[in-house]
Design a protein around this motif. Structure first.
Motif, PDB file in Angstrom:
ATOM      1  N   VAL A   1       0.830  -1.204   0.000  1.00  9.99           N
ATOM      2  CA  VAL A   1       0.000   0.000   0.000  1.00  9.99           C
ATOM      3  C   VAL A   1       0.863   1.252   0.000  1.00  9.99           C
ATOM      4  N   ASN A   2       1.939   1.239   0.814  1.00 10.38           N
ATOM      5  CA  ASN A   2       2.762   2.447   0.887  1.00 10.38           C
ATOM      6  C   ASN A   2       3.565   2.661  -0.380  1.00 10.38           C
ATOM      7  N   LYS A   3       3.932   1.556  -1.037  1.00 10.86           N
ATOM      8  CA  LYS A   3       4.640   1.701  -2.308  1.00 10.86           C
ATOM      9  C   LYS A   3       3.733   2.383  -3.334  1.00 10.86           C
ATOM     10  N   ILE A   4       2.484   1.902  -3.410  1.00  7.26           N
ATOM     11  CA  ILE A   4       1.536   2.507  -4.350  1.00  7.26           C
ATOM     12  C   ILE A   4       1.270   3.956  -3.954  1.00  7.26           C
ATOM     13  N   ARG A   5       1.156   4.205  -2.646  1.00  7.44           N
ATOM     14  CA  ARG A   5       0.753   5.530  -2.198  1.00  7.44           C
ATOM     15  C   ARG A   5       1.857   6.567  -2.432  1.00  7.44           C
ATOM     16  N   TYR A   6       3.113   6.189  -2.172  1.00  5.31           N
ATOM     17  CA  TYR A   6       4.180   7.191  -2.244  1.00  5.31           C
ATOM     18  C   TYR A   6       4.914   7.204  -3.573  1.00  5.31           C
ATOM     19  N   GLN A   7       5.000   6.044  -4.236  1.00  2.12           N
ATOM     20  CA  GLN A   7       5.735   6.036  -5.500  1.00  2.12           C
ATOM     21  C   GLN A   7       4.802   5.977  -6.700  1.00  2.12           C
ATOM     22  N   LYS A   8       3.489   5.941  -6.424  1.00  3.84           N
ATOM     23  CA  LYS A   8       2.474   5.842  -7.482  1.00  3.84           C
ATOM     24  C   LYS A   8       2.652   4.549  -8.278  1.00  3.84           C
TER      25      LYS A   8
ATOM     26  N   SER B   1       3.371   4.165 -11.364  1.00  2.93           N
ATOM     27  CA  SER B   1       4.530   4.181 -12.270  1.00  2.93           C
ATOM     28  C   SER B   1       5.795   3.771 -11.525  1.00  2.93           C
ATOM     29  N   GLY B   2       5.965   4.322 -10.310  1.00  6.81           N
ATOM     30  CA  GLY B   2       7.144   3.961  -9.519  1.00  6.81           C
ATOM     31  C   GLY B   2       7.132   2.497  -9.142  1.00  6.81           C
ATOM     32  N   PHE B   3       5.913   1.984  -8.860  1.00  6.62           N
ATOM     33  CA  PHE B   3       5.785   0.571  -8.512  1.00  6.62           C
ATOM     34  C   PHE B   3       6.212  -0.314  -9.677  1.00  6.62           C
ATOM     35  N   LEU B   4       5.734   0.041 -10.881  1.00 13.37           N
ATOM     36  CA  LEU B   4       6.096  -0.756 -12.061  1.00 13.37           C
ATOM     37  C   LEU B   4       7.582  -0.626 -12.355  1.00 13.37           C
ATOM     38  N   LYS B   5       8.114   0.587 -12.132  1.00 12.79           N
ATOM     39  CA  LYS B   5       9.539   0.791 -12.387  1.00 12.79           C
ATOM     40  C   LYS B   5      10.370  -0.079 -11.438  1.00 12.79           C
ATOM     41  N   GLY B   6       9.918  -0.156 -10.184  1.00 18.79           N
ATOM     42  CA  GLY B   6      10.625  -1.003  -9.223  1.00 18.79           C
ATOM     43  C   GLY B   6      10.512  -2.473  -9.570  1.00 18.79           C
TER      44      GLY B   6
ATOM     45  N   SER C   1      10.117   1.728   5.070  1.00 20.97           N
ATOM     46  CA  SER C   1      10.907   2.900   4.660  1.00 20.97           C
ATOM     47  C   SER C   1      11.357   2.769   3.210  1.00 20.97           C
ATOM     48  N   ASP C   2      11.775   1.555   2.843  1.00 20.95           N
ATOM     49  CA  ASP C   2      12.160   1.309   1.457  1.00 20.95           C
ATOM     50  C   ASP C   2      11.000   1.582   0.517  1.00 20.95           C
ATOM     51  N   ALA C   3       9.794   1.123   0.917  1.00 25.59           N
ATOM     52  CA  ALA C   3       8.632   1.297   0.062  1.00 25.59           C
ATOM     53  C   ALA C   3       8.279   2.765  -0.089  1.00 25.59           C
ATOM     54  N   ILE C   4       8.444   3.536   1.003  1.00 23.22           N
ATOM     55  CA  ILE C   4       8.130   4.958   0.930  1.00 23.22           C
ATOM     56  C   ILE C   4       9.113   5.668   0.005  1.00 23.22           C
ATOM     57  N   GLY C   5      10.344   5.216   0.003  1.00 25.37           N
ATOM     58  CA  GLY C   5      11.356   5.855  -0.831  1.00 25.37           C
ATOM     59  C   GLY C   5      11.955   7.056  -0.127  1.00 25.37           C
ATOM     60  N   GLU C   6      13.083   7.531  -0.645  1.00 28.45           N
ATOM     61  CA  GLU C   6      13.768   8.631   0.034  1.00 28.45           C
ATOM     62  C   GLU C   6      13.161   9.972  -0.362  1.00 28.45           C
ATOM     63  N   LYS C   7      12.908  10.791   0.663  1.00 27.68           N
ATOM     64  CA  LYS C   7      12.334  12.102   0.387  1.00 27.68           C
ATOM     65  C   LYS C   7      12.857  13.089   1.410  1.00 27.68           C
TER      66      LYS C   7
END
Lengths: 239, 84
Positions: free
Chosen positions: A138-145, A147-152, A233-239
Motif C-alpha cells: 500500500v505504501n509503495k503505491i501511495r508514495y511512488q504511485k 509508475s514507480g511501482f512498475l519501475k521497481g 521505509s524502502d517502500a516509501i522511498g527517500e524524500k
C-alpha cells in the motif's frame, strides 16, 4: 504405533499445540487450541495494562512517579526506535509497530509464565507477516504511485520482473518463518530439557529460560519490528 | 518397491540430522558479523548503538537459512510426511 519409536515421543516431551474443544462453524469443525487460549491470556494482560496506563496518564503529573514513569519509559523507548529508523514518517506507523512490538514481546516471553508462546504457532506469525506485506504494498503505491511501482518491478530490465515478484512475495514468508522458527526452537529446547532430563532439571533450566525466552524473544521482537520498519521505509522511498 | 515404515522413519531421522547441518553457515556468518562489529566499535566507540543494531539485523537475516534447516528437521521428525 510409530510414535513409540521416537525417543522424544514416549518420554513426556510435549511442545505440541493441543486441542481444547471444537465448535461447528457453518458446517466446518473448528478447533479452539492452546494457541488461542495463550493468545487470549496475552491479550487480556495487555488490555489490563493498557487500561491501567490510560487511568494513570489521565491524572499525569509534570514530575512522573511510579507507574507513570514505567509507561513513559516504554513509550519513549519505542518512539525513539521508530524515530531513528523511519524519520519523519514515524508518527504514521507508531500505532501499528508499537502495538506489534508489545504483543510479540509479551508473546515471546510468555514461556516464562508457563504458557506455550503463541508466536510458536505459524498461524500467529504468518498473519503478522501478511500485514507487513500489505503495508509495504500500500505504501509503495501511495508514495511512488503506480509508475514507480512498475519501475521497481522491472528494476534492471523488464525480464527481471518474475524474480522481483518472487523477492516481494518472499518477504512475509521469511519474516514470519524467522520469528516462528526462533520461538519454536526455544520451546522445543525447553520441552526437551524438561521432558528428557526431568530428574536433574532442578534449578539450572532458569538460565536456559533467560536465554531462550527473554534474550532470544526480545531480539526476535526487535528484529521483526526493525525489518518491518526497514521494508516500509524502502517502500516509501527517500524524500 | 515397498519399504517398512520403521525404515522410512529411521531414514527421516537421519535426514533431520543432516538438515540441521545447515546451522554451520549462519554460525560462521554471524561470527563474522559479530567480529566486524567488534572491530567497528573498537575504531569508533561513539557509534556503538548503531553498529549493534545493524549487526543484530544482519545476523537475524543470516540466521534465516539455518532456521529453514531446523524447520525441515522438525517436519521430518514430528510431522513425519514420508511415513505412510
Amino acid at each position: 504405533m510409530y510414535d513409540g519409536v521416537l525417543l522424544a515421543a514416549d518420554s513426556g516431551v510435549d511442545f505440541f499445540i493441543h486441542k481444547v474443544f471444537s465448535y461447528n462453524w457453518f458446517g466446518h469443525e473448528v478447533w479452539i487450541t492452546t494457541s488461542h487460549v495463550c493468545i487470549l491470556i496475552v491479550f487480556l494482560i495487555l488490555t489490563v495494562f493498557a487500561l491501567c496506563a490510560n487511568a494513570a496518564m489521565k491524572k499525569a503529573n509534570d514530575v512522573p512517579t511510579g507507574f507513570q514513569n514505567v509507561v513513559e519509559l516504554i513509550v519513549e523507548l519505542l518512539d525513539h526506535m521508530l524515530k531513528t529508523n523511519m524519520g519523519s514518517h514515524a508518527h504514521q506507523f507508531a500505532n501499528y509497530i508499537e502495538t506489534v512490538f508489545v504483543f510479540i514481546l509479551l508473546s515471546n516471553i510468555s514461556g516464562l509464565l508457563g504458557l506455550r508462546p503463541p508466536t510458536a504457532d505459524y498461524g500467529v506469525t504468518f498473519p503478522l507477516g501478511v500485514i507487513t506485506f500489505c503495508l509495504i504494498f500500500v505504501n509503495k503505491i501511495r508514495y511512488q504511485k503506480v509508475s514507480g511501482f512498475l519501475k521497481g518491478l522491472c528494476d534492471p530490465w523488464p525480464i527481471w520482473a518474475p524474480i522481483n515478484v518472487i523477492g516481494d512475495v518472499a518477504v512475509p514468508i521469511s519474516l514470519s518463518l524467522r520469528l516462528f522458527a526462533n520461538v519454536l526452537s526455544g520451546t522445543v529446547m525447553m520441552a526437551l530439557v524438561y521432558g528428557l532430563l526431568k530428574w536433574i532439571a532442578l534449578f539450572w533450566p532458569a538460565a536456559l529460560h533467560v536465554y531462550f525466552d527473554l534474550f532470544s524473544g526480545a531480539i526476535q521482537t526487535y528484529v521483526f519490528c526493525m525489518l518491518t520498519m526497514t521494508y516500509i521505509s524502502d517502500a516509501i522511498g527517500e524524500k | 518397491m515397498e519399504f517398512n515404515s520403521n525404515f522410512i522413519l529411521g531414514c527421516s531421522a537421519i535426514g533431520a540430522g543432516l538438515a540441521v547441518i545447515a546451522g554451520i553457515g549462519p554460525g560462521v556468518g554471524q561470527g563474522i558479523a559479530a567480529g566486524h562489529a567488534a572491530a567497528a566499535v573498537g575504531r569508533n566507540p561513539g557509534a556503538k548503538s548503531d553498529v549493534t543494531s545493524t549487526m543484530l539485523l544482519g545476523q537475524a537475516v543470516a540466521e534465516t537459512t539455518g532456521l529453514y534447516g531446523l524447520l525441515v528437521a522438525m517436519l521430518l521428525m514430528f510431522v513425519k510426511p514420508l511415513v505412510p
